[in-house]
Design a protein around this motif. Structure first.
Motif, mmCIF file in Angstrom:
data_model
loop_
_atom_site.group_PDB
_atom_site.id
_atom_site.type_symbol
_atom_site.label_atom_id
_atom_site.label_comp_id
_atom_site.label_asym_id
_atom_site.label_seq_id
_atom_site.Cartn_x
_atom_site.Cartn_y
_atom_site.Cartn_z
ATOM 1 N N LYS A 272 30.495 47.900 54.310
ATOM 2 C CA LYS A 272 31.128 46.629 53.958
ATOM 3 C C LYS A 272 31.610 46.627 52.502
ATOM 4 C CE LYS A 272 28.734 43.760 57.352
ATOM 5 N NZ LYS A 272 27.871 42.558 57.565
ATOM 6 N N ILE A 273 32.444 47.601 52.187
ATOM 7 C CA ILE A 273 33.004 47.717 50.847
ATOM 8 C C ILE A 273 34.525 47.622 50.930
ATOM 9 C CG2 ILE A 273 33.252 49.162 48.790
ATOM 10 C CD1 ILE A 273 30.562 50.390 49.458
ATOM 11 N N VAL A 274 35.102 46.763 50.108
ATOM 12 C CA VAL A 274 36.544 46.582 50.035
ATOM 13 C C VAL A 274 37.065 47.307 48.797
ATOM 14 C CG1 VAL A 274 38.433 44.917 49.864
ATOM 15 C CG2 VAL A 274 36.366 44.334 51.159
ATOM 16 N N TYR A 275 38.090 48.135 48.982
ATOM 17 C CA TYR A 275 38.677 48.899 47.883
ATOM 18 C C TYR A 275 40.029 48.284 47.530
ATOM 19 C CZ TYR A 275 35.142 52.159 49.548
ATOM 20 O OH TYR A 275 33.963 52.728 49.952
ATOM 21 N N VAL A 276 40.179 47.899 46.275
ATOM 22 C CA VAL A 276 41.369 47.172 45.834
ATOM 23 C C VAL A 276 42.196 47.988 44.849
ATOM 24 C CG1 VAL A 276 42.222 45.089 44.693
ATOM 25 C CG2 VAL A 276 40.181 44.962 46.148
ATOM 26 N N PRO A 277 43.428 48.345 45.206
ATOM 27 C CA PRO A 277 44.332 48.990 44.245
ATOM 28 C C PRO A 277 44.935 47.933 43.324
ATOM 29 C CG PRO A 277 45.422 48.782 46.361
ATOM 30 C CD PRO A 277 44.045 48.199 46.536
ATOM 31 N N THR A 278 44.868 48.153 42.025
ATOM 32 C CA THR A 278 45.269 47.120 41.065
ATOM 33 C C THR A 278 46.693 47.298 40.547
ATOM 34 O OG1 THR A 278 44.342 48.363 39.208
ATOM 35 C CG2 THR A 278 42.874 46.815 40.334
ATOM 36 N N PHE A 279 47.426 48.226 41.135
ATOM 37 C CA PHE A 279 48.845 48.431 40.833
ATOM 38 C C PHE A 279 49.069 48.734 39.353
ATOM 39 C CE2 PHE A 279 53.461 47.600 41.375
ATOM 40 C CZ PHE A 279 53.646 48.234 42.587
ATOM 41 N N PHE A 280 49.601 47.807 38.578
ATOM 42 C CA PHE A 280 49.939 48.090 37.176
ATOM 43 C C PHE A 280 48.715 48.307 36.280
ATOM 44 C CE2 PHE A 280 53.990 45.702 38.261
ATOM 45 C CZ PHE A 280 54.770 46.852 38.283
ATOM 46 N N LYS A 281 47.518 47.936 36.740
ATOM 47 C CA LYS A 281 46.299 48.207 35.967
ATOM 48 C C LYS A 281 45.825 49.651 36.162
ATOM 49 C CE LYS A 281 45.634 44.165 34.062
ATOM 50 N NZ LYS A 281 45.710 43.963 32.597
ATOM 51 N N ASN A 282 46.431 50.337 37.139
ATOM 52 C CA ASN A 282 46.249 51.782 37.320
ATOM 53 C C ASN A 282 44.827 52.218 37.671
ATOM 54 O OD1 ASN A 282 49.000 52.150 36.597
ATOM 55 N ND2 ASN A 282 48.437 52.088 34.438
ATOM 56 N N LYS A 283 44.106 51.370 38.361
ATOM 57 C CA LYS A 283 42.765 51.757 38.788
ATOM 58 C C LYS A 283 42.442 51.131 40.143
ATOM 59 C CE LYS A 283 40.881 48.121 35.793
ATOM 60 N NZ LYS A 283 40.027 47.864 34.608
ATOM 61 N N VAL A 284 41.421 51.681 40.785
ATOM 62 C CA VAL A 284 40.918 51.139 42.029
ATOM 63 C C VAL A 284 39.573 50.477 41.748
ATOM 64 C CG1 VAL A 284 40.019 51.681 44.333
ATOM 65 C CG2 VAL A 284 42.105 52.790 43.507
ATOM 66 N N ALA A 285 39.380 49.291 42.304
ATOM 67 C CA ALA A 285 38.122 48.571 42.133
ATOM 68 C C ALA A 285 37.457 48.422 43.500
ATOM 69 C CB ALA A 285 38.366 47.199 41.512
ATOM 70 N N ALA A 286 36.138 48.617 43.543
ATOM 71 C CA ALA A 286 35.381 48.502 44.790
ATOM 72 C C ALA A 286 34.498 47.261 44.737
ATOM 73 C CB ALA A 286 34.517 49.739 45.001
ATOM 74 N N TYR A 287 34.497 46.509 45.847
ATOM 75 C CA TYR A 287 33.734 45.277 45.925
ATOM 76 C C TYR A 287 32.870 45.275 47.181
ATOM 77 C CZ TYR A 287 37.021 43.397 42.463
ATOM 78 O OH TYR A 287 37.790 43.185 41.328
ATOM 79 N N LYS A 288 31.642 44.805 47.052
ATOM 80 C CA LYS A 288 30.765 44.640 48.192
ATOM 81 C C LYS A 288 31.088 43.318 48.878
ATOM 82 C CE LYS A 288 27.112 45.458 50.835
ATOM 83 N NZ LYS A 288 27.032 46.616 51.743
ATOM 84 N N LEU A 289 31.333 43.361 50.177
ATOM 85 C CA LEU A 289 31.632 42.168 50.955
ATOM 86 C C LEU A 289 30.350 41.605 51.548
ATOM 87 C CD1 LEU A 289 33.576 40.191 52.466
ATOM 88 C CD2 LEU A 289 33.715 41.924 54.269
ATOM 89 N N ASP A 290 30.136 40.321 51.367
ATOM 90 C CA ASP A 290 28.976 39.632 51.946
ATOM 91 C C ASP A 290 29.485 38.417 52.690
ATOM 92 O OD1 ASP A 290 26.408 38.913 52.590
ATOM 93 O OD2 ASP A 290 25.963 37.993 50.657
ATOM 94 N N TYR A 291 29.252 38.385 53.992
ATOM 95 C CA TYR A 291 29.702 37.236 54.795
ATOM 96 C C TYR A 291 28.816 37.011 55.992
ATOM 97 C CZ TYR A 291 31.829 40.315 58.333
ATOM 98 O OH TYR A 291 32.053 41.258 59.328
#
Length: 291
Positions: A272-291
């Protein structure tokens, strides 16, 4: 937020009464439990060296992430600078230039050992085992190919500017559907149902080829993930990630103030991890999903 109704019977005598006479209500207790609000918690970020990264794809087989990098300011320019990087699921950049020589690569999907990525007006096929481009499929009339999804040997992909959904099957390109304003995010369920994000919101394709809008609030979406049980994650490029279904939507992430985009997200279902490409920030951020 939805309320869940929990039903219970107190005591053995009450249970016996219920068993013998279904109409009796003595001893019944109704407890209202508020459903948990879906949240995203930051786990890690890569260094800011993934230039103009547009899409992240989690590979369940290898446990690695593929990241498409436009590496330019213009997502429709044929400059040969585009690439695909490989990142570990812990956030370490393993190969910044796994595939090079692309133009403006965007959405990706894996089918039968091949990675497919859109590149403006063609669908590029990469053989994962050899790390080489194995084919390029030119799409007639294409203007801005974007997201990709695969199911049962067929690869589906969108053209944001022409409003079309195309498919690749047995080496042949076909148009599946058209007339979808700014169509971008795409996902296919286990039963083969196609879901997409366009100017009208989150929609699904019915058996007869028509579409039904599931959620008309999450419009202009970029990345789409099917969670199951009628729930989805949808990202909007401007800096928003939503938990959505047919009756509600929850804004879980808002990075607009930081001018950090949320483009075509990836998802690790097992963790349950969401990976977010930040485009102009030039990095990928990973977030734990809790629902």
């Amino acid at each position: 937020m939805r309320a869940i109704l929990k039903y219970s019977l107190l005591g053995v005598s009450a249970l016996a009464l219920y068993s013998c006479e279904a109409k009796k209500t003595e001893g019944e207790v109704f407890e209202v439990i508020e459903a948990k609000t879906p949240t995203l918690t930051l786990l890690w970020e890569t260094p800011d060296s993934l230039m103009t990264n547009e899409s992240v794809l989690f590979d369940e087989t290898s446990g690695k992430l593929y990241v498409s990098n436009i590496e330019g300011q213009d997502p429709s320019e044929k400059d040969g600078k585009g690439s695909i990087a490989i990142v570990s699921k812990e956030g370490k950049i393993l190969d910044a230039a796994w595939i090079t020589g692309l133009n403006a690569p965007k959405g990706m999907a894996i089918s039968d050992g091949k990675l497919y990525v859109t590149d403006i007006d063609e669908l590029v096929e990469v053989d994962i085992a050899t790390s080489k481009i194995s084919n390029k499929f030119k799409v007639a009339g294409a203007e801005f190919l974007n997201d990709v999804a695969a199911h049962d040997g067929t690869v589906y992909f969108t053209d944001m500017r022409t409003g079309k959904v195309h498919s690749l099957a047995n080496g042949e390109i076909a148009t599946v559907s058209e007339g979808h304003e700014s169509i971008n995010g795409l996902a296919v369920g286990g039963d083969g149902t196609i879901y997409g994000l366009d100017a009208s919101g989150l929609k699904k394709w019915d058996v007869d080829g028509t579409t039904t809008v599931i959620n008309s609030t999450v419009t202009g979406g970029d990345g789409l993930v099917i969670l199951g049980d009628g729930n989805f994650i949808a990202s909007r490029w401007q800096g928003e990630v939503y938990f959505a279904n047919d009756s509600t939507q929850t804004l879980m992430l808002d990075t607009k103030a930081a001018e950090s985009n949320t483009a075509d997200i990836g998802y690790n279902a097992a963790e349950k991890i969401v990976y977010v490409p930040t485009f102009f920030k030039n990095k990928v951020a990973a977030y734990k999903l809790d629902y």
